[in-house]
Write an enzyme that holds these catalytic residues in place. Sequence first.
Site, PDB file in Angstrom:
ATOM      1  N   THR A 144      48.771  30.343  47.400  1.00 43.50           N
ATOM      2  CA  THR A 144      47.943  31.541  47.555  1.00 43.50           C
ATOM      3  C   THR A 144      46.639  31.218  48.270  1.00 43.50           C
ATOM      4  O   THR A 144      46.083  30.115  48.110  1.00 43.50           O
ATOM      5  CB  THR A 144      47.660  32.185  46.177  1.00 43.50           C
ATOM      6  N   SER A 179      40.995  32.308  38.979  1.00 43.63           N
ATOM      7  CA  SER A 179      41.671  32.699  37.728  1.00 43.63           C
ATOM      8  C   SER A 179      42.558  31.531  37.294  1.00 43.63           C
ATOM      9  O   SER A 179      42.855  30.636  38.101  1.00 43.63           O
ATOM     10  CB  SER A 179      42.551  33.939  37.932  1.00 43.63           C
ATOM     11  N   TYR A 181      45.617  31.740  36.819  1.00 39.92           N
ATOM     12  CA  TYR A 181      46.810  31.836  37.677  1.00 39.92           C
ATOM     13  C   TYR A 181      46.567  31.092  38.989  1.00 39.92           C
ATOM     14  O   TYR A 181      47.369  30.248  39.400  1.00 39.92           O
ATOM     15  CB  TYR A 181      47.162  33.315  37.958  1.00 39.92           C
ATOM     16  N   HIS A 182      45.440  31.437  39.678  1.00 39.87           N
ATOM     17  CA  HIS A 182      45.192  30.783  40.965  1.00 39.87           C
ATOM     18  C   HIS A 182      45.063  29.264  40.788  1.00 39.87           C
ATOM     19  O   HIS A 182      45.490  28.489  41.638  1.00 39.87           O
ATOM     20  CB  HIS A 182      43.920  31.357  41.612  1.00 39.87           C
ATOM     21  N   LYS A 185      48.302  27.395  40.908  1.00 38.13           N
ATOM     22  CA  LYS A 185      48.812  27.139  42.268  1.00 38.13           C
ATOM     23  C   LYS A 185      48.130  25.903  42.876  1.00 38.13           C
ATOM     24  O   LYS A 185      48.745  25.169  43.646  1.00 38.13           O
ATOM     25  CB  LYS A 185      48.542  28.354  43.155  1.00 38.13           C
ATOM     26  N   ALA A 238      46.003  45.318  45.306  1.00 39.59           N
ATOM     27  CA  ALA A 238      45.013  46.336  45.672  1.00 39.59           C
ATOM     28  C   ALA A 238      45.573  47.513  46.479  1.00 39.59           C
ATOM     29  O   ALA A 238      45.520  48.657  46.024  1.00 39.59           O
ATOM     30  CB  ALA A 238      43.860  45.668  46.420  1.00 39.59           C
ATOM     31  N   LEU A 239      46.125  47.257  47.642  1.00 37.03           N
ATOM     32  CA  LEU A 239      46.525  48.390  48.496  1.00 37.03           C
ATOM     33  C   LEU A 239      47.662  49.200  47.859  1.00 37.03           C
ATOM     34  O   LEU A 239      47.656  50.442  47.902  1.00 37.03           O
ATOM     35  CB  LEU A 239      46.945  47.879  49.882  1.00 37.03           C
TER      36      LEU A 239
END
Length: 398
Positions: A144, A179, A181-182, A185, A238-239
């Site tokens: 990511t 985070s 999570y990040h 990675k 987001a989008l």
Amino acid sequence: MRILILGGDGYLGWPTAMYLSKQGHAVGVLDNFAKRRWELELNVEPLIPIRTLHDRVSAWKEVTGQAIDSFVGDLRNYGMVESALVAFRPEAIVHYGEQPSAPYSMIDHNRAVFTQVNNISGTLNLLWAMKRVVPRCHLVKLGTMGEYGTPNIDIEEGFIEIEHKGRRDTLPFPCQPGSFYHLSKVHDSHNIRFACKVWKLASTDLNQGVVYGIDTDETQQDERLATSFHYDEVFGTALNRFCVQALIGYPLTVYGKGGQKRGFLNIRDTIRCVELAILNPPRAGEYRVFNQFTETFNVLQLAELVATQARKLGHQVEVNHAENPRIEMEEHYYNPTHTKLLDLGLTPHFLSDVLIDSMINRVEAFKHRVKRDIILRGIKWNAEAGEVEKPSRSSAGA
Ligand code: USQ
């Protein structure tokens, strides 16, 4: 080529499997359906109903005549990973098989530990099994852009040349993820780089930005081939969230000032980037990093783009600056390099008015399925004990 997709039941895994199968590759998918379990745990579901993996594989066979092999198993089980590799003998592995949500990893202690144990031990099992069974196989790992964070200098693709006290070296780009999570990675990236160095495995780490979109050419072939599309606080990005919010008249949830800038890409480009990585493999022992996004926006810009298009379609839309539940910079420099995939031939699908219109129109038929109470549920990065919503009493992944 024989390509095994880990996390082949997911938002990106399933469309990737279909696309590569259509290009004539022998494709296998492996999944343990953990995402479907986390959805149950949090009482969320994809907006557009999706079939079971087995039904989708059958539908794909019926529609195209192509077979996709399927395997059910958990990457945390080393024996399972090894037997799947022995059974399928992949020449490339695309690894999406991880817990993908930053908010999920920040809900509570259990979910933080679960995310890191699940993601890191799954990938470590994979590396060991590859070494033993298919050491020449190319690992295409989904990382990511969030591994880098938002430093006040240009972000390079994986590595930076540094001069320090008169000496020079090329070193991994500093990581300041936002985070647990990040962080998982980042830890994966270190393990993969090390495995490439010591065992001569070959890997491409795709540091991907925020993906948007609902359909690919293949999902559009038959409604049974749809992929999962989330709009909730935990799994929606987001989008995708903004399009659903605009449709149902929910003020768009821009967190804080909205100056958070990120790299974005269309789901169709995710798949093409994975294909480009597969077709142009690294040499044995090489670990390389591609920054995988096509354009940058800040969150407020994105919300304004969606609001403008939705208003043209006749929807009443407000953009709201919600309290930011995350700890992140809301105004910052952001200029990541992303040339390697373009050099390999990527032709981006940029975000356009037409695309936003088509996303809003596509979800309209499923408006009645939207649960307003899962759009914001109060998962905070610095919640006090007891403040965070506890969606269930069971521990994640138990
Ligand atoms: N944001 C809002 N409002 C919302 C949702 C998000 O302002 O309603 C903001 C967030 O605060 C953040 C940015 O939008 O600043 C992106 O958030 P996101 O939820 O769309 O994406 P993120 O949590 O960063 O994670 C997603 C995927 C993850 C992937 C990552 C790529 O879920 O799997 O690794 O995008 S990246 O962001 O480049 O790290």
